[in-house]
Every structure is written in C-alpha cells, then in structure tokens.
Design an enzyme around this catalytic site. Structure first.
Site, short mmCIF file in Angstrom:
data_model
loop_
_atom_site.label_atom_id
_atom_site.label_comp_id
_atom_site.label_asym_id
_atom_site.label_seq_id
_atom_site.Cartn_x
_atom_site.Cartn_y
_atom_site.Cartn_z
N GLU A 322 -53.20 3.73 6.60
CA GLU A 322 -53.31 5.18 6.38
C GLU A 322 -54.00 5.58 5.07
O GLU A 322 -53.43 6.33 4.27
CB GLU A 322 -51.92 5.83 6.46
C1 ACM Z 1 -47.29 2.70 9.18
O1 ACM Z 1 -46.43 3.14 9.96
N1 ACM Z 1 -48.04 3.53 8.50
C2 ACM Z 1 -47.51 1.28 9.03
#
Ligand code: ACM
Length: 680
Positions: A322
C-alpha cells in the site's frame, strides 16, 4: 426448507447437551483439532491418575525437558490432579514414554520435520518423533485426548500418525496500530502452540507506531511509539518462549510505506518535507521512504543488521504494501531520478527500492518476505510473497517461480465466521489449477490480526477460537472439510484454550459486565449472544475511527460469530423436530426485553443498542407467531406475513455496527409459516 419426519423426544437430549456448550465428553479421539493425518481408535483406556509419569528417551535437550514439565503442568490443570514428582527415566513404569530420535535445527527452519506417532495402549502411551518439533506437536495431541469418564480421567486407546500438510502455518499480530502488551503476545503463543501453528509474524512498525527498541536509532522508539515498545531483552524472551513451543518469530518492518512512525525521529528518511507526527488515523497515508537517496540505504543497512541479529529467524519481512506514491509524485528530485534510471512508474521505483533492500537483507544473512506488492518481474525468485489481495496473486506468484503464503481469506479483523475461514485453502481458488511443481511453492498461510479495531482487551476474542479453524486447514489433510464437525471440535478446543489462559471468552464477558454496571450481566449477555459485529470493512465506513476512539461499546464486546444464532439456525432448518426448543429460545429472548430495556436506557454507551433490543423482541414475537401458524397447519395470513417482512427487513440493517444474527432464521420460520400446507 428441510422437513424431516417428527423425531421421538429422546433425540432432543443429546442435542441439548450439544447446545449448552460442546459435547458432554471433554476430549476424545474425535475431539482433536487440528485433526491428525491418521487416527485409529480402539476399545480401551489408559487411566490418568496421580501416579502419571513421563519418561524422556533418545535424544535429549533442555527444550524437551521443559516441554515435558509444561505438559505435566497442563495435565494437572486439566484434571486438577497434582503432580509433583512427574519425570522419570525408568521407561517401564512411565505412563507416557517420549522418544526423540535426533536434534532439530538450532534455529527452527521452514519445513523442519514436525511429524510424530502417538500410540496409546491400556498400559502405556508412547510418543515418537524424529525431531523435538514432533514431540512438541504430539504432546499437544495427548493433552487434547485427555477426558473424564465414569472411572476418572483417561486417554482412549488409539494410534495416531501425524504430520502437517503445510510447513508455514502462521498468525500475524499487528502490535503497531494498537499496542499489544507482552501478556497478549505470550498468551497468543500459548494458543498457537495448542493448535500446532508454527510462525508468529510480528507486525512491529506502521504509521501509528514503531514498537521495537533500536539501540542504533533510538529515536525510532523514543519518538515513534508513545512509550509503547518492546525492549530488545523482551524480544529475546519472546523468541525463546516461542522456540520452546516450536514457533518461529518473523519480524515485519513495513517499508517504504506504512512508515510514518519512523519519520517522527528520522524525517530525512522520508520523501516529503517534515516534520512528522505519529499518525492517529487509520488508512493509507502519503509518507514513504525516499528510495532515491543513498542515506536511506545506509540507514536501512545498519537497522536491518541490528534487527537481523536480534531476530534469529531466516526470514525478514519488509512489508511493502500500500504505497500510494503521492510523496514520490510530489518530489521533483525523485521524478528526475526515475527518469535517469528508466523507472517508468511508481511500481518500478518500488521494485528498485525492494531490490536494494533485498541486497541488504541478504547481506545480513536473511531471506526476504513481503506482501503482494513486492511481486514484480524485476525481483529475483528467492523471496517469499505473502498474498493478501487474492488467490489469483498467489497463483500468479507461484507460476512465476516465487514461493508464497496465503493470507487473503484469513483476515481475522474482517469478522467472518469460522466456516468461511475454514473454506479457504492455500491450494484452492486460482491455485487449484497450478502444476504440482508450482503448488509445491505455496508454503502455507497465515491468519492476520490487524489491530485498527482491537485492543489488548478484545483481541483474543477476534483471534480465538477462529484461528484454530485456520490452523486445522493448514495442518490437516486436504479432505478434512466437514464444517459441522469442525464447529463441534472448535467448541471443545475453545474451552481448552480458555483453560490455557486465553481471554476470548472471559474478555467479552467482562466488557459486558462493565457495560451493565451493577446490574446482572446476563440480561445484556443474552442480547449480545444474538449479535455479530458488521463484517468486512463496514465498521470503518460506519463512522470515523482513529487511535483515540474508545473501543468500549457493545460491538467491541461482541464476538465475531454468534454460536447461539448458528445453533438456532440448525434447529430452524429442522423446525418440525425441534418445535418445543425453538419456542423456548424465542420465549427467552422475548421475555429478556423487560429487564433489558431499563438497563439500556440508563447507560450512555448502550443507548445506541436500544433499537437492537427492540428488534430482537419483535423477531422473537414473529418467530413465536410463525410457530403457532406452523402448528395450526394453516398458512399465516398474507397481511401478517407482509408486516413481518417489513419488520425483518428493518432488523436486517446494522445498528451500532452490529447485526442481529438470528434474523435470517426467524425469516425462514415466517416464510415457512406463509407457505405451510399443514404440519406432518
Ligand atoms: C495489508 O493488508 N495491507 C497487507
């Protein structure tokens, strides 16, 4: 709806026993969880009395000695029988003879032999394993076999041959978002050992906190943790405790995103101008490490070196998930770097960063592990990818030659029922079409406990007992898939975990007591037992939450899955055979309302739950009405049915981030009453 012929009343008795909490027998050969690879039970029992003794033979080491002593202490806890002089070397007089063939790895390795055989005869039990890990697993199995019968405590005569299906069976705990004190860590390891999990994945840094002491870069914990971090001495003790239980500890330091907490003390690591503060909100944020500056890698070289020495496991998790790239887009120097190096996208830039970090991880003797996003054609094949976004990614990584583990489908924070977690198989979904060689690259899976919506107070109730269902998926043969049988054994294992000190049952009960003040908590507990927190990401959409939001409401005291609702649905599926019981349950829920309403009314925190109580009361009335119509043999009037549907539709909507889990079963009763052609 199934309509079985009316059963004689006698059948209700065993069912009632099941309903009031697990089977009447505590633990038996058919109570094991995870289910072993092979179980051959015979007639007979080995008595567990005050003269129980363990003898250790073959390869010896202090870890085995400690395991045997811990085992006897737990046996004592389960039976109430004190054992003072419990170890012996005389194998002929021992109740349990443990034989280990040879040593295991000095640092527990992926794929190390965990197999064992356990032979119980009326005279003696024999536990054999090639390595200490197998002995640890077999001792847990023995404890699960102990039960009480008319003659006392015993283990049934059985021969068990057992080995895990997958070598990587993990549980990830996010200690960064909400701080998880050591007490949580230790009892989590106890639970993991009980269900034969072997990887504790410790998520140690994120935007909201940096949780390990660094001696080289002390501002990481001093400025990035609110004082809530593990010292290196504490980390070492946790690792030793885990090793004693056959559990590897894999640290995760999330980079280059999810890293705001690092930048509070070390703003020069970031891609945008500081200063930075510990993030209090949940979500994905802009700050990311600067992948273009050599100083970033100098810092990471030293930091990874320090942590590689602290954490002995072969694997080092770099996160990698992310990264929104906004700080990279906004920085002209970084954009120029990308152009100079032919990096066409932020994904390419992150792959460049990952390759540089990989070199550092390897320099310090470790293998690299990262979330899905580190999967990039540019990276060498000797990294492990943890798939959280779908089985397609898992399959793609295996096809591309990477080793991988599955976490998609095992997110405990999403509140799915155990049945759903249980149905997720690392070799299912898109991975089912892989070749055997590709499948062999899938090492297993990990349950994930992200901590936006949990504190040390309720984290157990989100992890347990559901993690035991995932543990079984990862340990037991592929064809162990009977959901009803899983729930039966899960109820037994849940109580055992409770005995071991896990707080998944007592935690919610105490929170309910706090909510009820000086009133008896049973009234609120009766309502709460019918509720479930909203699933998936619905909770974060319901209102604004951050690190400072109290998690002290009824939704926080409510376990992910309503056992009462599941059992009620089973009764309703066979309503004709269970008419009296269904009525009793409905009547109890209806009559609870008179005591519940004033209790909710006088509490600020419970105000929001008043509609739920009203709806449960209306649902109970609808169910009782439906039972009357069903009994009468005449279809319910259309007008009544329409009114109930309006009420049911309303009751299906979440209130205070809770749903009423008995609503679908009551709807079934109403629909059956609308259609009835007369009871058989
Ligand atoms: C995640 O859930 N961002 C690994």
């Amino acid at each position: 709806m199934k309509r079985l012929p009316k059963l004689p009343t006698m059948t209700i008795l065993p069912l009632l026993l099941t309903l009031v909490g697990g089977s009447a027998v505590h633990s038996q050969t058919d109570a094991l969880m995870p289910k072993p690879a092979s179980v051959r039970a015979s007639e007979g029992r080995l008595a567990i009395t005050g003269s129980f003794r363990v003898a250790l033979t073959g390869y010896q080491e202090p870890r085995l000695d400690r395991a045997a002593r811990r085992f006897v202490n737990q046996l004592s806890q389960f039976t109430g029988i004190p054992y003072l002089d419990r170890m012996m070397t005389d194998t002929s007089a021992a109740t349990l003879v443990v034989h280990c063939e040879h040593a295991g790895e000095p640092v527990q390795a992926v794929g190390e032999d965990e197999s064992y055989t356990l032979d119980v005869t009326p005279q003696q039990a024999q536990l054999n394993a090639p390595e200490p890990l197998g002995i640890l697993r077999g001792l847990e199995t023995f404890l699960q076999l102990v039960h009480e019968d008319r003659e006392g405590f015993a283990v049934s005569v059985v021969r068990i041959e057992d080995r895990p299906r997958f070598p990587w069976r993990g549980l990830m705990l996010d200690a960064a978002r909400h701080w998880m004190p050591l007490s949580v860590v230790y009892r989590t390891l106890d639970g993991m050992a009980a269900v034969k999990l072997n990887v504790f994945h410790w998520h140690l840094s994120d935007n909201q906190g940096f949780r390990v002491e660094s001696k080289l870069f002390p501002k990481l914990q001093e400025m990035g943790s609110d004082g809530e971090y593990y010292t290196q001495e504490q980390v070492k003790e946790v690792i030793a405790y885990a090793r004693d239980r056959g559990i590897r500890v894999v640290p995760e330091f999330d980079m280059p995103g999810h890293s705001t907490a690092w930048f509070v003390g070390y703003p020069d690591l970031a891609s945008g101008p500081g200063p930075y503060q510990i993030e209090r909100d949940w979500g994905i944020f802009d700050p990311a490490m600067d992948p273009t500056r050599e100083s970033t890698y100098q810092f990471l070289d030293a930091f990874i070196g320090e942590m590689a020495a602290l954490f002995p496991d072969a694997y080092f998790h770099i996160g990698g998930d992310e990264v929104n790239g906004k700080q990279w887009d906004a920085n002209p120097r970084i954009r120029a770097f990308m152009q100079d190096h032919g990096l066409k996208s932020n994904a390419d830039l992150q792959a460049y960063f990952n390759a540089r970090v990989l070199a550092l991880v390897q320099k310090h003797g470790k293998k690299m592990l990262g979330w899905d996003e580190v999967f990039h054609p540019g990276l060498p094949k000797n990294i492990v990818i943890q798939s959280w976004r779908g089985s397609e990614t898992l399959a793609a990584t295996a096809r591309a030659g990477y080793m991988s583990i599955l976490s998609n489908g095992y997110y405990l924070d999403l509140m799915q029922p155990a049945s759903q977690l249980y149905s997720v198989d690392p070799l299912g979904g898109a991975a089912a079409s892989l070749t055997p060689e590709e499948k062999a690259r899938i090492l297993g899976g990990e349950a994930c406990m992200w901590s936006e919506f949990v504190t040390s107070e309720d984290v157990d109730s989100r992890m347990w007992p559901r993690t035991a269902a995932i543990a079984e998926r990862l340990w037991s043969p592929e064809d162990v898939t009977d959901v009803k049988d899983m729930y039966r054994r899960l109820a037994i294992e849940s109580r055992r975990l409770d005995f071991l000190g896990l707080q998944h049952r007592i935690g919610p009960a105490l929170m309910c007591e706090r909510l009820t003040g000086l009133e008896p908590a049973g009234t609120l507990a009766t309502l709460d037992a019918l509720l479930e927190p909203v699933k998936g990401y619905a909770r974060e959409r319901a209102r604004h939450y951050n690190r400072l939001t109290p998690l002290n409401r009824l939704v926080d005291a409510t376990p992910p899955e309503s056992n009462v609702a599941r059992k009620f649905a089973e009764l309703v599926d066979d309503w004709n055979a269970h008419q009296e019981e269904i009525r009793q349950w409905l009547a109890k829920w209806q009559s609870n309302q008179a005591r519940l309403a004033p209790l909710l009314d006088r509490s600020a925190l419970l105000q929001e739950d008043i509609p739920l109580a009203n709806e449960v009361s209306a649902l109970a009335a609808a169910g009782l009405g439906a039972m009357d119509y069903l009994k009468s043999g005449k279809p319910a009037p259309q007008e009544w049915v329409a009114q109930q549907h309006t009420m049911l539709d309303q009751a299906a909507k979440p209130v205070a981030e809770l749903t009423i889990a008995i609503q679908p079963a009551v709807r079934k009763l109403v629909d059956a009453a609308a259609q009835t052609r007369g009871a058989p």
